[in-house]
Design an enzyme around this catalytic site. Sequence first.
Site, PDB file in Angstrom:
ATOM      1  N   ASN A  13     -12.572  79.590   5.721  1.00 46.53           N
ATOM      2  CA  ASN A  13     -12.769  80.103   4.191  1.00 46.53           C
ATOM      3  C   ASN A  13     -13.849  79.280   3.461  1.00 46.53           C
ATOM      4  O   ASN A  13     -13.840  77.960   3.624  1.00 46.53           O
ATOM      5  CB  ASN A  13     -11.682  80.117   3.361  1.00 46.53           C
ATOM      6  CG  ASN A  13     -10.466  81.285   3.772  1.00 46.53           C
ATOM      7  OD1 ASN A  13     -10.958  82.225   4.404  1.00 46.53           O
ATOM      8  ND2 ASN A  13      -9.167  80.848   3.639  1.00 46.53           N
ATOM      9  N   ALA A 253      -4.093  72.188   1.296  1.00 52.75           N
ATOM     10  CA  ALA A 253      -4.393  71.612   2.571  1.00 52.75           C
ATOM     11  C   ALA A 253      -3.674  70.516   3.254  1.00 52.75           C
ATOM     12  O   ALA A 253      -3.763  69.963   4.189  1.00 52.75           O
ATOM     13  CB  ALA A 253      -5.964  71.455   2.765  1.00 52.75           C
ATOM     14  N   ALA A 254      -2.632  69.798   2.163  1.00 54.00           N
ATOM     15  CA  ALA A 254      -1.890  68.788   2.899  1.00 54.00           C
ATOM     16  C   ALA A 254      -1.192  69.193   3.818  1.00 54.00           C
ATOM     17  O   ALA A 254      -0.847  68.647   4.729  1.00 54.00           O
ATOM     18  CB  ALA A 254      -0.856  68.266   1.403  1.00 54.00           C
ATOM     19  N   GLY A 255      -0.663  70.648   3.884  1.00 53.36           N
ATOM     20  CA  GLY A 255       0.182  71.028   5.016  1.00 53.36           C
ATOM     21  C   GLY A 255      -0.613  71.247   6.160  1.00 53.36           C
ATOM     22  O   GLY A 255      -0.136  71.033   7.499  1.00 53.36           O
ATOM     23  N   ASP A 256      -1.883  71.516   6.201  1.00 52.14           N
ATOM     24  CA  ASP A 256      -2.753  71.655   7.047  1.00 52.14           C
ATOM     25  C   ASP A 256      -2.991  70.211   7.898  1.00 52.14           C
ATOM     26  O   ASP A 256      -3.094  70.169   9.105  1.00 52.14           O
ATOM     27  CB  ASP A 256      -4.262  71.989   6.757  1.00 52.14           C
ATOM     28  CG  ASP A 256      -4.139  73.476   6.225  1.00 52.14           C
ATOM     29  OD1 ASP A 256      -3.283  74.245   6.576  1.00 52.14           O
ATOM     30  OD2 ASP A 256      -4.845  74.256   5.283  1.00 52.14           O
TER      31      ASP A 256
HETATM   32  O1  RIB Z   1      -4.019  75.588   3.215  1.00 53.91           O
HETATM   33  C1  RIB Z   1      -5.126  75.499   2.274  1.00 53.91           C
HETATM   34  C2  RIB Z   1      -6.033  76.571   2.539  1.00 53.91           C
HETATM   35  O2  RIB Z   1      -5.461  77.815   2.272  1.00 53.91           O
HETATM   36  C3  RIB Z   1      -7.397  76.633   1.668  1.00 53.91           C
HETATM   37  O3  RIB Z   1      -8.362  75.790   2.008  1.00 53.91           O
HETATM   38  C4  RIB Z   1      -7.763  78.009   1.296  1.00 53.91           C
HETATM   39  O4  RIB Z   1      -8.974  78.435   2.115  1.00 53.91           O
HETATM   40  C5  RIB Z   1      -6.487  78.824   1.876  1.00 53.91           C
HETATM   41  O5  RIB Z   1      -6.727  79.117   3.263  1.00 53.91           O
END
Ligand code: RIB
Length: 308
Positions: A13, A253-256
Amino acid sequence: MSPCHIVVVGSINMDLVARMTRLPRPGETVHGQSFQTIPGGKGANQAVAVARLGVRVTLIGRVGEDSFGEALLRSLAGHGVVTEQVLVTPECSSGVALIGVDEAGANSITVVAGANGRLTVQDIESRAEIIQAADALIVQLETPLDTVAAALRIAKDAGVRTILDPAPAPSSPLPPEVMAVDVISPNQTEAELLTGIVVDDLASAERAARRLRELGAREVALKLGHRGAMLCDAEGRVEHVPAMAVDVVDTTAAGDAFTAALTVALVEGCSLSDAVRFGSAAGTLACLTLGAQTAMPSRAELDQFLGR
Ligand code: RIB
């Protein structure tokens, strides 16, 4: 660069990020302080996080045929992500996320799938060999569920380690074949939706983690924000890993970062407990910078934070 290879199947995204004192209530207009476009998307964020930790990573996904798509591909490649398997979708917009971040770093996110919604089972099946040759596969829920299921099926048949980050929170229970992964890494909200258990303290987090194993996951790494994480390993042992307190700028995005670093540690041979510590530290560091991919820590930053 580590000899390991991780494949991420997921969303890409462009995040449209506004900072504001507080998030608006329904029907309310508030003044924002700043606006930025920042590359994001859960799949792409996780791929960038893996690359920043020095592990080879291939992303399978779709962008639109637009300027956001071009910018997203450039940014991914700039971070070292292998983008050969990212398809450009004609006459379709790239995925976008409208993100508000308040002064405490909390956010509210609206995602419009765009090209992410055009990822197909055929796209995944025609790339089976890439998944089969990986050390681990990471999936999330921002692409169609049948693509997630297809990627998991291919990985499991080939004995490839599978990691499911069930975000964004599913609106209905996930099919058993999607729940049956090596590691599931939900946040509190996602764990509540998947288990029906309200997660509001460590005791309920422990119950939810155990329930997620009953629902099919071999191991669980439940993200608890400022409370850290609760893990439940393959033998059913639970452990709480506390988080380090920091001045949060933005939790996006901390979880990512957590899921990506957890996976890196696992493919490098760490125990679940050590992998959760590594993931938790990455998630904490990601809260110190505005934005998603802009906030992913490098291996050196993470090692320094962990005092290594
Ligand atoms: O996890 C964060 C992400 O959630 C953002 O970067 C946004 O694009 C959504 O996908």
